[in-house]
Design a protein around this motif. Sequence first.
Motif, mmCIF file in Angstrom:
data_model
loop_
_atom_site.group_PDB
_atom_site.id
_atom_site.type_symbol
_atom_site.label_atom_id
_atom_site.label_comp_id
_atom_site.label_asym_id
_atom_site.label_seq_id
_atom_site.Cartn_x
_atom_site.Cartn_y
_atom_site.Cartn_z
ATOM 1 N N GLY A 196 -0.921 -8.270 -5.545
ATOM 2 C CA GLY A 196 -1.044 -8.533 -4.123
ATOM 3 C C GLY A 196 -1.887 -9.759 -3.806
ATOM 4 N N VAL A 197 -2.914 -10.010 -4.608
ATOM 5 C CA VAL A 197 -3.775 -11.178 -4.373
ATOM 6 C C VAL A 197 -2.960 -12.459 -4.507
ATOM 7 C CG1 VAL A 197 -5.732 -12.495 -5.250
ATOM 8 C CG2 VAL A 197 -5.890 -10.002 -5.072
ATOM 9 N N SER A 198 -2.116 -12.507 -5.520
ATOM 10 C CA SER A 198 -1.253 -13.677 -5.716
ATOM 11 C C SER A 198 -0.299 -13.858 -4.542
ATOM 12 C CB SER A 198 -0.456 -13.533 -7.016
ATOM 13 O OG SER A 198 0.459 -14.597 -7.166
ATOM 14 N N ASP A 199 0.256 -12.748 -4.039
ATOM 15 C CA ASP A 199 1.182 -12.840 -2.911
ATOM 16 C C ASP A 199 0.460 -13.276 -1.640
ATOM 17 O OD1 ASP A 199 3.356 -12.190 -4.435
ATOM 18 O OD2 ASP A 199 3.298 -10.051 -3.968
ATOM 19 N N ILE A 200 -0.793 -12.893 -1.484
ATOM 20 C CA ILE A 200 -1.575 -13.365 -0.341
ATOM 21 C C ILE A 200 -1.768 -14.876 -0.436
ATOM 22 C CG2 ILE A 200 -3.869 -13.346 0.720
ATOM 23 C CD1 ILE A 200 -4.004 -10.354 0.093
ATOM 24 N N LYS A 201 -2.129 -15.345 -1.631
ATOM 25 C CA LYS A 201 -2.337 -16.785 -1.829
ATOM 26 C C LYS A 201 -1.059 -17.578 -1.572
ATOM 27 C CE LYS A 201 -6.124 -16.381 -5.172
ATOM 28 N NZ LYS A 201 -6.536 -16.585 -6.596
ATOM 29 N N ASN A 202 0.078 -16.983 -1.960
ATOM 30 C CA ASN A 202 1.367 -17.654 -1.781
ATOM 31 C C ASN A 202 2.037 -17.335 -0.448
ATOM 32 O OD1 ASN A 202 1.489 -19.018 -4.355
ATOM 33 N ND2 ASN A 202 1.815 -17.014 -5.288
ATOM 34 N N LYS A 203 1.346 -16.526 0.371
ATOM 35 C CA LYS A 203 1.822 -16.170 1.708
ATOM 36 C C LYS A 203 3.199 -15.516 1.661
ATOM 37 C CE LYS A 203 -0.942 -19.654 4.082
ATOM 38 N NZ LYS A 203 -0.953 -20.735 5.088
ATOM 39 N N ILE A 204 3.296 -14.465 0.849
ATOM 40 C CA ILE A 204 4.555 -13.762 0.656
ATOM 41 C C ILE A 204 4.412 -12.286 1.019
ATOM 42 C CG2 ILE A 204 6.228 -12.981 -1.085
ATOM 43 C CD1 ILE A 204 5.653 -15.553 -2.625
ATOM 44 N N ILE A 205 5.380 -11.775 1.763
ATOM 45 C CA ILE A 205 5.462 -10.343 2.051
ATOM 46 C C ILE A 205 6.509 -9.750 1.112
ATOM 47 C CG2 ILE A 205 6.020 -8.607 3.786
ATOM 48 C CD1 ILE A 205 5.228 -10.758 5.889
ATOM 49 N N LYS A 206 6.058 -8.897 0.225
ATOM 50 C CA LYS A 206 6.932 -8.364 -0.818
ATOM 51 C C LYS A 206 6.742 -6.859 -0.928
ATOM 52 C CE LYS A 206 7.855 -8.921 -5.794
ATOM 53 N NZ LYS A 206 7.416 -9.632 -7.022
ATOM 54 N N ALA A 207 7.854 -6.139 -0.866
ATOM 55 C CA ALA A 207 7.773 -4.681 -1.004
ATOM 56 C C ALA A 207 7.365 -4.313 -2.426
ATOM 57 C CB ALA A 207 9.117 -4.049 -0.663
ATOM 58 N N ILE A 208 6.699 -3.190 -2.557
ATOM 59 C CA ILE A 208 6.284 -2.701 -3.877
ATOM 60 C C ILE A 208 7.474 -2.051 -4.581
ATOM 61 C CG2 ILE A 208 4.823 -1.034 -5.066
ATOM 62 C CD1 ILE A 208 2.768 -1.470 -2.845
ATOM 63 N N GLY A 209 7.710 -2.453 -5.819
ATOM 64 C CA GLY A 209 8.795 -1.853 -6.589
ATOM 65 C C GLY A 209 10.152 -2.146 -5.979
ATOM 66 N N ASN A 210 10.962 -1.112 -5.817
ATOM 67 C CA ASN A 210 12.306 -1.243 -5.249
ATOM 68 C C ASN A 210 12.201 -1.229 -3.726
ATOM 69 O OD1 ASN A 210 14.916 -0.860 -4.280
ATOM 70 N ND2 ASN A 210 15.533 0.351 -6.049
ATOM 71 N N PRO A 211 12.494 -2.354 -3.057
ATOM 72 C CA PRO A 211 12.330 -2.394 -1.597
ATOM 73 C C PRO A 211 13.219 -1.401 -0.859
ATOM 74 C CG PRO A 211 13.472 -4.357 -2.377
ATOM 75 C CD PRO A 211 12.960 -3.644 -3.594
ATOM 76 N N ILE A 212 14.384 -1.107 -1.405
ATOM 77 C CA ILE A 212 15.260 -0.127 -0.758
ATOM 78 C C ILE A 212 14.583 1.239 -0.716
ATOM 79 C CG2 ILE A 212 17.435 1.134 -0.982
ATOM 80 C CD1 ILE A 212 18.724 -1.405 -2.022
ATOM 81 N N GLU A 213 13.941 1.623 -1.820
ATOM 82 C CA GLU A 213 13.227 2.900 -1.849
ATOM 83 C C GLU A 213 12.072 2.905 -0.853
ATOM 84 O OE1 GLU A 213 11.982 3.684 -5.819
ATOM 85 O OE2 GLU A 213 14.026 3.908 -6.605
ATOM 86 N N ARG A 214 11.343 1.809 -0.760
ATOM 87 C CA ARG A 214 10.205 1.756 0.159
ATOM 88 C C ARG A 214 10.677 1.895 1.607
ATOM 89 N NH1 ARG A 214 8.640 1.743 -4.195
ATOM 90 N NH2 ARG A 214 8.886 3.937 -3.612
ATOM 91 N N PHE A 215 11.794 1.238 1.939
ATOM 92 C CA PHE A 215 12.270 1.286 3.321
ATOM 93 C C PHE A 215 12.976 2.598 3.629
ATOM 94 C CE2 PHE A 215 12.496 -3.581 2.946
ATOM 95 C CZ PHE A 215 11.180 -3.706 3.368
ATOM 96 N N GLU A 216 13.517 3.228 2.616
ATOM 97 C CA GLU A 216 14.121 4.553 2.839
ATOM 98 C C GLU A 216 13.040 5.608 3.048
ATOM 99 O OE1 GLU A 216 16.773 5.049 -0.483
ATOM 100 O OE2 GLU A 216 18.509 4.365 0.698
ATOM 101 N N GLU A 217 11.851 5.384 2.482
ATOM 102 C CA GLU A 217 10.726 6.293 2.722
ATOM 103 C C GLU A 217 10.267 6.220 4.171
ATOM 104 O OE1 GLU A 217 8.785 5.974 -1.783
ATOM 105 O OE2 GLU A 217 7.947 4.830 -0.121
ATOM 106 N N ASP A 218 10.287 5.020 4.729
ATOM 107 C CA ASP A 218 9.875 4.823 6.124
ATOM 108 C C ASP A 218 10.509 3.532 6.629
ATOM 109 O OD1 ASP A 218 8.723 4.587 8.602
ATOM 110 O OD2 ASP A 218 6.650 4.629 7.906
ATOM 111 N N ALA A 219 11.522 3.675 7.474
ATOM 112 C CA ALA A 219 12.270 2.509 7.954
ATOM 113 C C ALA A 219 11.436 1.608 8.851
ATOM 114 C CB ALA A 219 13.528 2.967 8.698
#
Length: 214
Positions: A32-55
């Motif tokens: 996450g620290v690297s993604d903050i530095k690179n200004k990226i929003i990235k889902a953890i693991g499989n993004p489909i699973e993360r969004f199916e948990e909570d749309a």
Amino acid sequence: STLEEDLSRRDFTINAIAYDVLTKEVIDIFNGVSDIKNKIIKAIGNPIERFEEDALRMLRACRFASQLGFTIEEKTFNAIKLLAKNINNISKERIRDEIIKLMQTDKPSIGIEYMRTSGLLEEILPELSSCYGVYQNKFHKYDVYYHNLYSCDAAPKDNYKIRLASLFHDIAKPQTKRFDPKSGWTFHGHEDKGAKMVPAIFKDLKLPLNEHMK
């Protein structure tokens, strides 16, 4: 049962950073620290699973893009496009709260544009989505959609109601668009029709209505 399991169920890598107050160690399993530095929003693991948990997480990604000035990572964004209709499974109250937070960012247009290109806008605010590509006339630089967006950006961020008023001020132009051979495209009566449309939009999103809007 473990810290890793807890962090793995968070929404985005930037929200899955822990800190051990005893050892003063930053625990960053998902970079996450690297993604903050690179200004990226990235889902953890499989993004489909993360969004199916909570749309609602899909809408949160768009809001974070506006709030932080970050970009949404490609796989994460593609998952939003795939699952956009799932936002209809979320309560209007939760969606409303995200919309209000979006209105309080520096540039709501960033998040709204992500919503449009992913399909979320068509599900949440089809009236605004229909403004896209509606050309106005020689007196306007932008189509109705972008004119509304940039008006919203220019409104004061400390008053979400004014931001919403700016966003919806030409919402009825697609329905009132007519061509006059002498003057070109016209939108006569769009302000009156818009004044009738907005209360219905507010009611649908559970936004507070002023007395004169009811």
